[in-house]
Design an enzyme around this catalytic site. Sequence first.
Site, short mmCIF file in Angstrom:
data_model
loop_
_atom_site.label_atom_id
_atom_site.label_comp_id
_atom_site.label_asym_id
_atom_site.label_seq_id
_atom_site.Cartn_x
_atom_site.Cartn_y
_atom_site.Cartn_z
N GLY A 177 0.82 -1.21 0.00
CA GLY A 177 0.00 0.00 0.00
C GLY A 177 0.85 1.25 0.00
O GLY A 177 2.01 1.24 0.43
N ASP A 178 0.26 2.32 -0.50
CA ASP A 178 0.91 3.62 -0.45
C ASP A 178 -0.18 4.69 -0.48
O ASP A 178 -1.17 4.54 -1.20
CB ASP A 178 1.87 3.84 -1.62
CG ASP A 178 2.80 5.00 -1.34
OD1 ASP A 178 3.81 4.78 -0.64
OD2 ASP A 178 2.51 6.12 -1.77
N SER A 179 -0.01 5.73 0.31
CA SER A 179 -0.99 6.82 0.36
C SER A 179 -0.31 8.16 0.13
O SER A 179 0.82 8.37 0.57
CB SER A 179 -1.68 6.85 1.73
OG SER A 179 -2.37 5.66 1.99
N GLY A 215 -3.14 3.70 -2.76
CA GLY A 215 -2.92 2.65 -3.75
C GLY A 215 -2.78 1.32 -3.05
O GLY A 215 -2.18 1.23 -1.98
#
EC number: 3.6.1.9
Length: 197
Positions: free
Chosen positions: A71-73, A108
């Site tokens: 994940g990535d924000s 994401g």
Amino acid sequence: MQIVLASQSPSRLMILRQAGVEPVIHPAHVDEDAIIAQLAGAEPDEIVTRLALAKAQAIAPEHPGDVVIGGDSMLLLDGQLQGKPHTPEATIERWRQQRGRTAHLITGHAICLGERRVVEASRTTIHFADASDTDIEAYARSGEPLQCAGAFTLEALGGWFIDAIEGDPSSVIGLSLPVVRRALYSFGLNASDFWTK
């Protein structure tokens, strides 16, 4: 079969634990700056999903029979993506720009099982409070937002300064449970298969 979290994010771990899952923690080490540089001019959703995918793919070969989640924000404000501020000074500067405004937190996700993968971005609208300078400075000094996308948390001290959100709360915290559930279903699995309580 287990869920493997390709992240050292305490918030992502908290979401999974509160949802009954005790994941294996295997942080991925990828050069985020290099990936972002390669994606110059790409849409924000593509940038966060590509970062998430790079993280999941970095460790997936070590967990071939497990569900791997990357994940990535990032916060999208005025057409600019913002990641973690890292310093109190950068946090104060960002909060002075975003207070009283609306932005989008984009998370994401890359969920992999063997060769199968689901890559999806979720977007949540954030309505920031018109926080006082004193509160902004105190929040920055607390250290809490320094390692958070957009320089805020929803679930802790930062909650004081969020007037409203439109969208998935778990995505704002770092991992959308609905996205993960849909990915599990696409693999023929159920969310409850991974519950430990």
